[in-house]
Enzyme design. Structure first.
Site, short mmCIF file in Angstrom:
data_model
loop_
_atom_site.label_atom_id
_atom_site.label_comp_id
_atom_site.label_asym_id
_atom_site.label_seq_id
_atom_site.Cartn_x
_atom_site.Cartn_y
_atom_site.Cartn_z
N ARG A 124 -39.90 0.60 -75.29
CA ARG A 124 -39.78 1.24 -73.97
C ARG A 124 -38.73 0.56 -73.07
NH1 ARG A 124 -45.39 1.62 -74.70
NH2 ARG A 124 -45.92 3.75 -75.28
N LYS A 146 -23.98 4.65 -69.31
CA LYS A 146 -24.13 5.80 -70.21
C LYS A 146 -24.32 5.25 -71.61
CE LYS A 146 -21.60 9.70 -68.29
NZ LYS A 146 -20.42 10.57 -68.47
N GLU A 188 -7.21 5.26 -70.13
CA GLU A 188 -8.29 5.32 -69.13
C GLU A 188 -7.84 4.65 -67.82
OE1 GLU A 188 -11.00 7.09 -69.51
OE2 GLU A 188 -11.03 7.41 -71.68
N LYS A 230 -14.47 2.39 -61.10
CA LYS A 230 -15.62 2.95 -61.83
C LYS A 230 -16.92 2.60 -61.12
CE LYS A 230 -17.83 4.35 -65.78
NZ LYS A 230 -17.83 4.60 -67.18
N GLU A 240 -24.42 11.29 -62.91
CA GLU A 240 -23.42 12.35 -63.09
C GLU A 240 -23.90 13.73 -62.63
OE1 GLU A 240 -20.39 12.16 -66.44
OE2 GLU A 240 -21.23 14.14 -66.76
N ARG A 244 -19.32 11.80 -60.33
CA ARG A 244 -18.97 11.07 -61.56
C ARG A 244 -18.18 11.94 -62.54
NH1 ARG A 244 -22.81 6.71 -64.78
NH2 ARG A 244 -21.34 6.31 -66.45
N ASN A 248 -14.09 12.58 -65.90
CA ASN A 248 -13.74 13.38 -67.08
C ASN A 248 -12.35 13.99 -66.96
OD1 ASN A 248 -16.21 12.82 -68.20
ND2 ASN A 248 -17.19 14.61 -67.29
N HIS A 251 -10.41 14.88 -70.03
CA HIS A 251 -11.31 14.83 -71.18
C HIS A 251 -11.67 16.21 -71.72
CE1 HIS A 251 -11.47 10.67 -70.10
NE2 HIS A 251 -12.31 10.38 -71.06
N HIS A 255 -10.88 16.31 -75.40
CA HIS A 255 -11.86 16.41 -76.48
C HIS A 255 -11.51 17.53 -77.44
CE1 HIS A 255 -15.14 14.20 -74.01
NE2 HIS A 255 -14.55 13.38 -74.84
N HIS A 267 -8.98 8.73 -79.27
CA HIS A 267 -9.55 9.23 -78.01
C HIS A 267 -8.54 9.07 -76.87
CE1 HIS A 267 -12.57 10.34 -75.14
NE2 HIS A 267 -12.36 9.23 -74.45
#
Ligand code: GLY
Length: 364
Positions: A124, A146, A188, A230, A240, A244, A248, A251, A255, A267
């Site tokens: 947990r 994340k 980035e 960030k 998000e 946030r 992206n 992205h 992607h 990437h």
């Protein structure tokens, strides 16, 4: 050493510090010994990073009398998988890891996402310390909590928001980073310049020669600037729900290009093409002055990143990936567009024709 605090006390998560500097591992040991109520650490890494740095990181903690084990997974995206989570969880149980244990994620984005996810569900939830070794993980994935793994149906479909206990960014790890991985991280960093701090673009452009030589001072400066951006965004929108999403930028098309290239493009390379597309789309729709797009593209090129879709990658496949995305996320794609460098916004009403024309114009 720079220290940036991510303040989340008022939210459901705890605050934590991001430490940035060169050769900070000794200090990491001292800080952990002081802040963490932990009896043993398990370093989760991949076999490549383990061979390069595993022993040294373990030794730092052992020197302080802390109990440390190491566990490696195969390198690469294929390890970002629920089976790896189950295997590593079983290995943790076999080691006798319990709620007084903590994981140290030592590696790039795959290790960070996987170890973070494992830590968030093992008994947990046990603490996770992020020790990113790639530039991309140092400026992006290690901060903000994340975590996730892929399933056959898509990327990061299983995951959690689980903030680390601390992040230790040692720029000395970058000495062994291959050139391509280095450029991926620069993508980035350029993204942060585009969405929040255009001066960072100038800093990257000016310091380029030095950055290529991995000058520790310039690296520390641009990594710190990126982490500050960030952290500011994560503090406002940890889960998000809105803001946030500007992270992206580049992205969505990125992607699609990455998948259409069958992951031949990395990437960072894909996000670079995606940012060029995002800027071109913003110009096409009348939001962004053309010179802002040119400035962004020049910085990306200067870093050695692609800004056109390389020949051989099918436009139809890119567009079909974008359509699949649209089906998954609802009836519209929310593109991150720019009004100016540093002023992003979300637009859910981009006409399909404009996307198609942009992708066509960017095809080499
Ligand atoms: N890498 C994007 C985010 O952390 O939200």
């Amino acid at each position: 050493m720079n220290r940036i605090r991510v303040h989340l006390e008022h939210k459901t998560s705890n605050s934590y510090d991001v430490h940035i500097g060169r050769d900070i591992l000794d200090r990491m040991g001292l800080i952990l010994a002081k802040i963490a109520m932990v009896n043993r650490y398990i370093i989760v890494t991949d076999t490549v990073v383990d061979a390069l740095h595993g022993e040294r990181v373990a030794a730092v903690l052992q020197k302080l009398g802390l109990k440390v084990d190491r566990m490696s997974i195969p390198p690469g995206e294929a390890s970002k998988d629920i089976r790896t989570v189950l295997e590593t969880a079983e290995r943790l149980t076999a080691l006798g890891a319990d709620r007084s244990s903590a994981l140290i994620a030592l590696g790039g984005g795959v290790v960070g996402d996987l170890a973070g996810f494992l830590a968030s569900i093992y008994m947990r939830g046990i603490p996770c310390i992020q020790v990113p070794t790639t530039l991309m993980a140092q400026v992006d994935s290690s901060i903000g909590g994340k975590t996730g793994v892929d399933t056959v149906a898509g990327k990061n479909l299983l995951g959690t928001f689980y903030q680390p206990l601390g992040v230790f960014i040692d720029t000395a790890f970058l000495d062994t980073l291959p050139e391509r991985g280095y450029r991926d991280g620069m993508a980035e960093i350029v993204k942060y310049g585009a969405i929040e701090q255009p001066e960072l673009l100038d800093r990257v452009a000016e310091g380029l020669g030095k950055a290529e030589n991995r000058d520790p001072a310039i690296l520390e400066e641009i990594i710190t600037a990126s982490c500050r951006i960030k952290k500011g965004i994560v503090e406002i929108d940890e889960k998000e729900k809105g803001l946030r999403r500007i992270l992206n930028f580049g992205h969505t098309v990125g992607h699609a290009v990455e998948a259409a290239s069958d992951y031949a493009l990395s990437h960072g390379e894909s996000v670079s093409v995606g940012m060029a597309a995002g800027a071109a789309l913003s110009v096409r729709l009348g939001y962004l002055p053309a010179e802002d797009r040119e400035r962004l593209v020049a910085v990306l090129k200067g870093v050695g990143l692609p800004t056109m879709i390389p020949g051989g990658i099918s436009r139809e496949r890119i567009l079909s990936h974008l359509k699949t995305d649209k089906k998954k996320t609802g009836s519209v794609i929310h593109f991150v567009l720019l009004k100016k460098l540093g002023i992003p916004f979300l637009n859910g009403g981009v006409p399909e024709k404009s996307v198609t024309e942009t992708v066509e114009a960017l095809t080499a």
